[in-house]
Enzyme design. Sequence first.
Site, PDB file in Angstrom:
ATOM      1  N   ILE A  62       0.855  -1.191   0.000  1.00 53.38           N
ATOM      2  CA  ILE A  62       0.000   0.000   0.000  1.00 53.38           C
ATOM      3  C   ILE A  62       0.898   1.250   0.000  1.00 53.38           C
ATOM      4  CG2 ILE A  62      -1.798   1.245   1.272  1.00 53.38           C
ATOM      5  CD1 ILE A  62      -2.527  -1.451   2.613  1.00 53.38           C
ATOM      6  N   GLU A 136      -2.665  -2.203 -12.402  1.00 54.67           N
ATOM      7  CA  GLU A 136      -2.309  -2.081 -10.984  1.00 54.67           C
ATOM      8  C   GLU A 136      -2.885  -3.263 -10.208  1.00 54.67           C
ATOM      9  OE1 GLU A 136      -2.317   1.308  -7.461  1.00 54.67           O
ATOM     10  OE2 GLU A 136      -3.684   1.523  -9.142  1.00 54.67           O
TER      11      GLU A 136
END
Length: 264
Positions: A62, A136
């Site tokens: 993240i 992604e």
Amino acid sequence: HCAVSPSSLMSAGWNRRTWLSAGGFTLIHSRARSRAPSHETAGKLMRSGEDKKAVVWIEGNIASGKTTCLEYFSKTSNLEVLTEPVSKWRNVRGHNPLALMYQDPERWGITLQTYVQLTMLDRHMSPMSAPVRMMERSIFSAKYIFVENLFRSGKMPEVDYAVLTEWFDWITTNISIPVDLIVYLQTSPQTCHERLMQRCREEEKVIPLEYLESTHQLYEDWLIKRSSFFLPAPVLVIPADQDLPNMLDRYEENRDKILTANNL
Ligand SMILES: Nc1ncnc2c1ncn2[C@@H]1O[C@H](COP(=O)(O)OP(=O)(O)O)[C@@H](O)[C@H]1O
Ligand SMILES: Nc1ccn([C@H]2C[C@H](O)[C@@H](COP(=O)(O)O)O2)c(=O)n1
């Protein structure tokens, strides 16, 4: 437009193959592109003609810099970029499953991850509009990193984990999810924590460093040690703790490898 169901077409003389072909999908009967032996395309649904194109997944923890990387490559011709559908995870018919998951993972982890699985599958199956696709993350990291993390940390009940695993296994057994190269933006959890704080996404303010350490470890086990789960493609590791100008240099150094991923 009129709504037709597969069963009504089949009783009108269509079979599974004609139904699927009409939607641009083909049922693959032979190996269509080189893959690791355990990830055969045979018997899986695949979009027609897409076996000649290159698909690259950008993976990383993240706030490791995936979106920034995709933004940089989006200026390249003959390349399409698919970002993670985070806006959907923050708003599905007025609900915010991402925020709910961070507030109460035991209750809402399954809700978010079911929706992540659906929206990522939708991304994987969307028709390609360029010879190279950079995407992604993937339905694989959704399962191997995030679902796994919720379960191993005791925040997902076993029954929820079992149901998600059944869905994941069904999808990856029956649908071909092409990938030629995985680019891993390798960061330290500390760097991600700093970038996360700087990005300041409301839902993520509650994420502690320990959470990023766990997801980091799962990524390392999957993509570096190769000791945890199935790896569907070769991995290109790009160290990503560096500042932005340095990262852009790293992307330029690796541009050719990335753009010719299907010739590796
Ligand atoms: N190399 C870098 N150095 C410093 N900050 C960065 C770098 N790359 C990205 N950022 C910043 O860090 C935050 C997270 O980056 P982002 O690309 O959104 O990560 P991801 O998509 O992996 O979650 C953003 O605020 C972004 O501007
Ligand atoms: N399967 C997933 C995928 C992502 N998330 C969370 C993690 C972040 O808070 C957010 C978006 O991730 P980023 O692109 O910023 O790395 O979604 C998740 O919980 N489960």
